[in-house]
Design a protein around this motif. Structure first.
Motif, PDB file in Angstrom:
ATOM      1  N   CYS A  20     -32.525  44.319 -22.442  1.00  0.00           N
ATOM      2  CA  CYS A  20     -32.449  43.040 -20.598  1.00  0.00           C
ATOM      3  C   CYS A  20     -33.995  44.194 -19.700  1.00  0.00           C
ATOM      4  N   ALA A  21     -34.903  43.710 -19.124  1.00  0.00           N
ATOM      5  CA  ALA A  21     -35.510  43.456 -17.920  1.00  0.00           C
ATOM      6  C   ALA A  21     -35.498  42.694 -16.926  1.00  0.00           C
ATOM      7  N   ALA A  22     -36.722  43.229 -15.846  1.00  0.00           N
ATOM      8  CA  ALA A  22     -36.668  42.967 -15.133  1.00  0.00           C
ATOM      9  C   ALA A  22     -37.899  42.492 -14.464  1.00  0.00           C
ATOM     10  N   HIS A  23     -37.567  40.974 -13.641  1.00  0.00           N
ATOM     11  CA  HIS A  23     -39.507  40.626 -12.850  1.00  0.00           C
ATOM     12  C   HIS A  23     -38.896  40.755 -11.659  1.00  0.00           C
ATOM     13  N   LYS A  24     -40.265  41.498 -11.352  1.00  0.00           N
ATOM     14  CA  LYS A  24     -40.279  41.952  -9.451  1.00  0.00           C
ATOM     15  C   LYS A  24     -39.932  40.739  -8.444  1.00  0.00           C
ATOM     16  N   TYR A  25     -40.120  39.021  -8.827  1.00  0.00           N
ATOM     17  CA  TYR A  25     -39.316  38.384  -8.198  1.00  0.00           C
ATOM     18  C   TYR A  25     -38.553  37.456  -9.135  1.00  0.00           C
ATOM     19  N   PRO A  26     -38.014  36.717  -7.692  1.00  0.00           N
ATOM     20  CA  PRO A  26     -36.437  36.231  -7.723  1.00  0.00           C
ATOM     21  C   PRO A  26     -36.554  35.176  -8.927  1.00  0.00           C
ATOM     22  N   PRO A  27     -37.694  34.731  -9.391  1.00  0.00           N
ATOM     23  CA  PRO A  27     -37.900  33.377 -10.564  1.00  0.00           C
ATOM     24  C   PRO A  27     -37.850  34.168 -11.847  1.00  0.00           C
ATOM     25  N   CYS A  28     -37.476  33.312 -12.983  1.00  0.00           N
ATOM     26  CA  CYS A  28     -37.402  33.794 -14.349  1.00  0.00           C
ATOM     27  C   CYS A  28     -39.352  33.721 -14.581  1.00  0.00           C
ATOM     28  N   ALA A  29     -39.641  34.419 -15.629  1.00  0.00           N
ATOM     29  CA  ALA A  29     -42.049  34.605 -15.625  1.00  0.00           C
ATOM     30  C   ALA A  29     -41.665  34.176 -17.276  1.00  0.00           C
ATOM     31  N   GLY A  30     -41.035  33.150 -17.778  1.00  0.00           N
ATOM     32  CA  GLY A  30     -41.468  32.807 -19.231  1.00  0.00           C
ATOM     33  C   GLY A  30     -40.816  34.183 -19.455  1.00  0.00           C
ATOM     34  N   TRP A  31     -41.204  34.177 -21.250  1.00  0.00           N
ATOM     35  CA  TRP A  31     -40.983  34.332 -22.198  1.00  0.00           C
ATOM     36  C   TRP A  31     -41.880  35.827 -22.800  1.00  0.00           C
ATOM     37  N   ASP A  32     -42.768  35.983 -21.402  1.00  0.00           N
ATOM     38  CA  ASP A  32     -43.713  37.659 -21.665  1.00  0.00           C
ATOM     39  C   ASP A  32     -43.175  38.186 -21.377  1.00  0.00           C
ATOM     40  N   LEU A  33     -43.202  39.490 -22.478  1.00  0.00           N
ATOM     41  CA  LEU A  33     -42.443  40.735 -21.722  1.00  0.00           C
ATOM     42  C   LEU A  33     -43.336  41.103 -20.850  1.00  0.00           C
ATOM     43  N   ASN A  34     -44.293  41.289 -20.711  1.00  0.00           N
ATOM     44  CA  ASN A  34     -45.581  42.085 -19.694  1.00  0.00           C
ATOM     45  C   ASN A  34     -45.546  41.595 -18.527  1.00  0.00           C
ATOM     46  N   GLU A  35     -45.071  41.061 -17.941  1.00  0.00           N
ATOM     47  CA  GLU A  35     -44.299  39.921 -16.520  1.00  0.00           C
ATOM     48  C   GLU A  35     -43.231  41.290 -16.367  1.00  0.00           C
ATOM     49  N   TYR A  36     -42.108  41.904 -16.963  1.00  0.00           N
ATOM     50  CA  TYR A  36     -40.994  42.405 -17.242  1.00  0.00           C
ATOM     51  C   TYR A  36     -41.231  44.003 -16.933  1.00  0.00           C
ATOM     52  N   ASP A  37     -40.083  44.511 -16.546  1.00  0.00           N
ATOM     53  CA  ASP A  37     -40.355  46.182 -15.665  1.00  0.00           C
ATOM     54  C   ASP A  37     -38.896  46.647 -15.796  1.00  0.00           C
ATOM     55  N   TYR A  38     -38.539  47.932 -15.814  1.00  0.00           N
ATOM     56  CA  TYR A  38     -37.703  48.507 -16.466  1.00  0.00           C
ATOM     57  C   TYR A  38     -36.393  48.178 -17.337  1.00  0.00           C
ATOM     58  N   TRP A  39     -37.691  48.547 -18.036  1.00  0.00           N
ATOM     59  CA  TRP A  39     -36.660  48.764 -20.011  1.00  0.00           C
ATOM     60  C   TRP A  39     -35.647  49.415 -19.929  1.00  0.00           C
ATOM     61  N   GLY A  40     -35.060  49.697 -20.854  1.00  0.00           N
ATOM     62  CA  GLY A  40     -33.610  50.369 -20.804  1.00  0.00           C
ATOM     63  C   GLY A  40     -33.610  50.628 -22.898  1.00  0.00           C
ATOM     64  N   GLN A  41     -33.344  51.673 -22.891  1.00  0.00           N
ATOM     65  CA  GLN A  41     -32.955  51.612 -24.620  1.00  0.00           C
ATOM     66  C   GLN A  41     -32.290  50.544 -25.766  1.00  0.00           C
ATOM     67  N   GLY A  42     -32.028  49.888 -24.627  1.00  0.00           N
ATOM     68  CA  GLY A  42     -31.533  48.989 -26.020  1.00  0.00           C
ATOM     69  C   GLY A  42     -29.635  49.185 -26.197  1.00  0.00           C
ATOM     70  N   THR A  43     -29.334  48.713 -27.374  1.00  0.00           N
ATOM     71  CA  THR A  43     -28.180  48.541 -27.695  1.00  0.00           C
ATOM     72  C   THR A  43     -27.922  47.631 -28.932  1.00  0.00           C
ATOM     73  N   GLN A  44     -27.793  47.822 -29.923  1.00  0.00           N
ATOM     74  CA  GLN A  44     -27.888  47.337 -31.482  1.00  0.00           C
ATOM     75  C   GLN A  44     -26.233  46.304 -31.946  1.00  0.00           C
ATOM     76  N   VAL A  45     -26.737  45.562 -32.271  1.00  0.00           N
ATOM     77  CA  VAL A  45     -26.291  44.863 -33.439  1.00  0.00           C
ATOM     78  C   VAL A  45     -26.373  43.583 -33.991  1.00  0.00           C
ATOM     79  N   THR A  46     -25.260  43.892 -34.292  1.00  0.00           N
ATOM     80  CA  THR A  46     -25.170  43.530 -36.222  1.00  0.00           C
ATOM     81  C   THR A  46     -24.772  42.446 -36.306  1.00  0.00           C
ATOM     82  N   VAL A  47     -24.935  41.415 -36.722  1.00  0.00           N
ATOM     83  CA  VAL A  47     -23.781  40.696 -37.298  1.00  0.00           C
ATOM     84  C   VAL A  47     -24.090  40.438 -39.019  1.00  0.00           C
ATOM     85  N   SER A  48     -22.929  40.744 -39.348  1.00  0.00           N
ATOM     86  CA  SER A  48     -23.150  40.887 -40.745  1.00  0.00           C
ATOM     87  C   SER A  48     -21.484  41.122 -41.671  1.00  0.00           C
ATOM     88  N   SER A  49     -21.392  40.582 -43.003  1.00  0.00           N
ATOM     89  CA  SER A  49     -19.771  40.118 -43.253  1.00  0.00           C
ATOM     90  C   SER A  49     -19.799  41.448 -43.793  1.00  0.00           C
TER      91      SER A  49
END
Length: 125
Positions: free
Chosen positions: A96-125
């Motif tokens: 997840c990440a945050a845009h510095k303004y209230p509206p979403c800014a599309g899908w360009d990841l360069n518009e967002y800051d404060y990235w975390g380390q992430g969490t792994q999701v694995t879907v498998s049988s």
């Protein structure tokens, strides 16, 4: 340090559900749009869902519409991603990440800051 801490990932069978959490560290979410991205092995980072700050507008990429639900609790400085009917194609590290303004800014990841380390999701049988 200003960043997000993601949690809730894991291994789940196709058709199962997970709820991801994204908690801010060092700042509040009140006036920031929050976005979830994901990165599958060997692929670029892809925008999944975004929630605006002021009016609660939500956006989803086509592949998750009807299956994922984004929500936020500003009092807890936390954003959630409820993922249902999971498919193998959803396997990725979710960030997840945050845009510095209230509206979403599309899908360009360069518009967002404060990235975390992430969490792994694995879907498998």
């Amino acid at each position: 340090q200003l960043q997000f801490v993601e949690s809730g990932g894991g291994l789940v069978q196709p058709g199962g559900s997970l709820r991801l959490s994204c908690k801010s560290s060092g700042f509040t979410l009140d006036y920031k749009a929050i976005i979830w991205f994901r990165q599958a092995p060997g692929k670029g980072r892809e925008g999944v869902s975004c929630i605006s700050a002021a009016d609660g507008y939500v956006y989803y990429t086509d592949s998750v519409k009807g299956r994922f639900t984004i929500s936020r609790d500003n009092a807890k400085n936390t954003v959630y991603l409820q993922m249902d009917a999971l498919q193998a194609e959803d396997t990725a590290v979710y960030y997840c990440a945050a845009h510095k303004y209230p509206p979403c800014a599309g899908w360009d990841l360069n518009e967002y800051d404060y990235w975390g380390q992430g969490t792994q999701v694995t879907v498998s049988s």
